[in-house]
Design an enzyme around this catalytic site. Structure first.
Site, PDB file in Angstrom:
ATOM      1  N   GLY A  99       6.097  -6.189  -4.834  1.00  0.00           N
ATOM      2  CA  GLY A  99       4.678  -5.866  -4.600  1.00  0.00           C
ATOM      3  C   GLY A  99       4.235  -4.622  -5.335  1.00  0.00           C
ATOM      4  CB  ALA A 100       5.035  -3.345  -8.554  1.00  0.00           C
TER       5      ALA A 100
ATOM      6  N   GLY B 245      -1.590  -0.231  -4.800  1.00  0.00           N
ATOM      7  CA  GLY B 245      -1.234   0.741  -3.776  1.00  0.00           C
ATOM      8  C   GLY B 245       0.105   1.439  -3.941  1.00  0.00           C
TER       9      GLY B 245
ATOM     10  N   GLY C 214       3.258   0.339  -3.981  1.00  0.00           N
ATOM     11  CA  GLY C 214       4.217  -0.224  -4.930  1.00  0.00           C
ATOM     12  C   GLY C 214       3.851   0.123  -6.367  1.00  0.00           C
TER      13      GLY C 214
ATOM     14  CB  SER D 168       4.217   1.264   8.641  1.00  0.00           C
ATOM     15  OG  SER D 168       2.974   1.716   9.108  1.00  0.00           O
TER      16      SER D 168
ATOM     17  CE1 TYR E 117       1.594  -3.196   8.166  1.00  0.00           C
ATOM     18  CE2 TYR E 117       1.536  -1.339   9.674  1.00  0.00           C
ATOM     19  CZ  TYR E 117       1.677  -1.836   8.394  1.00  0.00           C
ATOM     20  OH  TYR E 117       1.901  -0.972   7.349  1.00  0.00           O
TER      21      TYR E 117
HETATM   22  N1  LIG Z   1      -1.576   1.981   2.944  1.00  0.00           N
HETATM   23  C1  LIG Z   1      -1.045   2.675   3.932  1.00  0.00           C
HETATM   24  O1  LIG Z   1      -1.657   3.650   4.448  1.00  0.00           O
HETATM   25  C2  LIG Z   1       0.316   2.312   4.461  1.00  0.00           C
HETATM   26  C3  LIG Z   1       0.778   3.015   5.575  1.00  0.00           C
HETATM   27  C4  LIG Z   1       2.033   2.696   6.073  1.00  0.00           C
HETATM   28  C5  LIG Z   1       2.790   1.719   5.458  1.00  0.00           C
HETATM   29  N2  LIG Z   1       2.317   1.048   4.378  1.00  0.00           N
HETATM   30  C6  LIG Z   1       3.183   0.018   3.770  1.00  0.00           C
HETATM   31  O2  LIG Z   1       3.181   0.150   2.368  1.00  0.00           O
HETATM   32  C7  LIG Z   1       3.541  -1.110   1.785  1.00  0.00           C
HETATM   33  C8  LIG Z   1       2.599  -1.411   0.633  1.00  0.00           C
HETATM   34  O3  LIG Z   1       1.295  -1.608   1.154  1.00  0.00           O
HETATM   35  P1  LIG Z   1      -0.009  -1.026   0.454  1.00  0.00           P
HETATM   36  O4  LIG Z   1      -0.691  -0.180   1.446  1.00  0.00           O
HETATM   37  O5  LIG Z   1       0.305  -0.474  -0.878  1.00  0.00           O
HETATM   38  O6  LIG Z   1      -0.875  -2.376   0.357  1.00  0.00           O
HETATM   39  P2  LIG Z   1      -1.473  -3.161  -0.904  1.00  0.00           P
HETATM   40  O7  LIG Z   1      -2.278  -2.251  -1.759  1.00  0.00           O
HETATM   41  O8  LIG Z   1      -2.138  -4.343  -0.325  1.00  0.00           O
HETATM   42  O9  LIG Z   1      -0.167  -3.596  -1.712  1.00  0.00           O
HETATM   43  C9  LIG Z   1       0.679  -4.606  -1.226  1.00  0.00           C
HETATM   44  C10 LIG Z   1       1.462  -5.202  -2.377  1.00  0.00           C
HETATM   45  O10 LIG Z   1       2.233  -6.297  -1.857  1.00  0.00           O
HETATM   46  C11 LIG Z   1       1.857  -7.487  -2.554  1.00  0.00           C
HETATM   47  N3  LIG Z   1       1.947  -8.653  -1.673  1.00  0.00           N
HETATM   48  C12 LIG Z   1       1.344  -8.834  -0.468  1.00  0.00           C
HETATM   49  N4  LIG Z   1       1.672 -10.034   0.037  1.00  0.00           N
HETATM   50  C13 LIG Z   1       2.478 -10.617  -0.864  1.00  0.00           C
HETATM   51  C14 LIG Z   1       3.154 -11.864  -0.912  1.00  0.00           C
HETATM   52  N5  LIG Z   1       3.040 -12.774   0.063  1.00  0.00           N
HETATM   53  N6  LIG Z   1       3.932 -12.143  -1.995  1.00  0.00           N
HETATM   54  C15 LIG Z   1       4.036 -11.255  -3.005  1.00  0.00           C
HETATM   55  N7  LIG Z   1       3.414 -10.052  -3.019  1.00  0.00           N
HETATM   56  C16 LIG Z   1       2.663  -9.749  -1.962  1.00  0.00           C
HETATM   57  C17 LIG Z   1       0.442  -7.242  -3.040  1.00  0.00           C
HETATM   58  O11 LIG Z   1       0.146  -8.123  -4.098  1.00  0.00           O
HETATM   59  P3  LIG Z   1      -1.372  -8.450  -4.566  1.00  0.00           P
HETATM   60  O12 LIG Z   1      -1.784  -7.325  -5.479  1.00  0.00           O
HETATM   61  O13 LIG Z   1      -1.235  -9.752  -5.246  1.00  0.00           O
HETATM   62  O14 LIG Z   1      -2.210  -8.501  -3.316  1.00  0.00           O
HETATM   63  C18 LIG Z   1       0.550  -5.773  -3.464  1.00  0.00           C
HETATM   64  O15 LIG Z   1       1.203  -5.653  -4.697  1.00  0.00           O
HETATM   65  C19 LIG Z   1       3.493  -2.129   2.909  1.00  0.00           C
HETATM   66  O16 LIG Z   1       4.811  -2.433   3.344  1.00  0.00           O
HETATM   67  C20 LIG Z   1       2.722  -1.406   4.007  1.00  0.00           C
HETATM   68  O17 LIG Z   1       3.061  -1.872   5.290  1.00  0.00           O
HETATM   69  C21 LIG Z   1       1.075   1.326   3.863  1.00  0.00           C
END
Ligand SMILES: NC(=O)c1ccc[n+]([C@@H]2O[C@H](COP(=O)([O-])OP(=O)(O)OC[C@H]3O[C@@H](n4cnc5c(N)ncnc54)[C@H](OP(=O)(O)O)[C@@H]3O)[C@@H](O)[C@H]2O)c1
Length: 302
Positions: A33-34, A37, A39, A161, A187
């Site tokens: 998931g790069a 955000g 990744g 998280s 979640y």
């Molecule tokens: N944002 C926060 O404040 C926060 C806080 C705590 C933890 N986290 C954790 O950080 C991690 C990354 O999340 P993020 O906040 O960066 O969210 P994000 O911007 O939505 O990024 C998520 C990444 O995962 C990919 N993805 C989602 N579902 C997928 C699937 N079924 N198959 C393949 N790729 C998939 C997305 O691809 P697409 O680009 O194609 O959608 C994107 O590259 C997660 O584990 C989240 O729980 C985030």
């Protein structure tokens, strides 16, 4: 004023973060998931540190942009493996491609994560958030474990998280058939299950020179949750977004966990960005962890 232990995470998120000058030149770093955000910022930072990035993405247009950006601006290699991690057969195929093409894997970053406000099931019949956030990362890690051991020293980083503090894990109702689905708890359940398996894996990996740690990547502005309905998205964009930080901090923290020499032997820990932190008590229940391990194996088809 010292906060009670269960609220220490609030103070930790304001602490000065650790960094490392240590480089990862040529090291093979696999990130799921790069394309957005956390990744995305992680692979940019890994590229700055000289790593050879292998990225697992479902959107090939976005992945191509990440590859071009990194190869153009940082001159390091990026390979793309297409996969939808809500499908366990695609996780398995990803592992096959990795095992076939990469004789060594130095760092595995399980980052893919989703948040749904409503309950859905995957084609495998598992609640989507649990399947994507926990079962997929569990399965990929297990399938790559021998390769990681052969590559030792190697590191596994589970992007977890503070959402684990919401709880929600009920082994008798993983698919939310008996309870009304609540997004934050769905979640939370996925993140608690992941943490419980981190402690199990860390113990199994003792002496192997492969470490596994979990990280909360900060409260950062990303696309998470943007798959939900209009009201949620408006709320997220206009109310919550202003409170969130730039995910550059997440990339920096994950790089620190991947590269810092002082963490070479640190395993089985939870980090709030780069600060070591005690998770919620319910995520430390090792008896529950044993059960979660077994049910995760069953659901993953191991
Ligand atoms: N944002 C926060 O404040 C926060 C806080 C705590 C933890 N986290 C954790 O950080 C991690 C990354 O999340 P993020 O906040 O960066 O969210 P994000 O911007 O939505 O990024 C998520 C990444 O995962 C990919 N993805 C989602 N579902 C997928 C699937 N079924 N198959 C393949 N790729 C998939 C997305 O691809 P697409 O680009 O194609 O959608 C994107 O590259 C997660 O584990 C989240 O729980 C985030």
């Amino acid at each position: 004023m010292k906060l009670p232990e269960e609220l220490q995470f609030i103070a930790n998120s304001r602490m000065t973060q650790k960094t490392t000058e240590s480089r990862l030149d040529g090291r093979v770093c696999v990130t799921t998931g790069a394309t957005s955000g956390v990744g995305y910022q992680s692979v940019i930072r890994l590229a700055q540190g000289g790593a050879h990035n292998v990225i697992i993405c479902r959107n090939l247009d976005k992945a191509a942009m990440v590859k071009t950006e990194i190869e153009t601006f940082y001159g390091t290699r990026v390979d793309v493996i297409p996969a939808d991690f809500s499908r366990l057969n695609e996780v398995r195929k990803t592992a096959d491609v990795l095992l076939e093409n990469y004789p060594r894997i130095d760092v595995l970053i399980n980052n893919i994560g989703v948040h749904y406000t409503h309950r859905t099931l995957t084609d495998d019949g598992i609640e989507t958030v649990f399947a994507t956030n926990h079962i997929a990362s569990f399965l990929l890690t297990r399938l790559l474990l021998e390769r990681l051991k052969e590559s030792a020293p190697a590191r596994i980083i589970q992007v977890n998280s503070q959402g684990h503090r919401f709880g929600g894990l009920d082994l008798n109702d993983l698919n939310w058939e008996k309870r009304r689905y609540k997004g934050l708890q769905g979640y939370g359940a996925s993140k608690v299950a992941q943490l419980l398996t981190v402690w199990e894996l860390a113990e199994q990996l003792e002496g192997s020179n492969v470490t596994i740690n979990a990280v909360h990547p900060g409260e950062v502005k990303t696309n998470i949750g943007m798959n939900n309905g209009l009201i949620y998205r408006l709320y997220q964009r206009f109310i919550i977004a202003g409170l969130l930080k730039d995910p550059i901090i997440s990339g920096n923290a994950i790089y620190y966990l991947a590269a810092a020499p002082e963490l070479a032997e640190v395993s089985g820990k939870f980090f709030n960005l780069t600060i070591l932190e005690k998770p919620a008590v319910h995520a430390l229940d090792r008896a529950l962890g044993e059960k979660v391990w077994k049910v995760s194996e069953q659901l993953a088809g191991l």
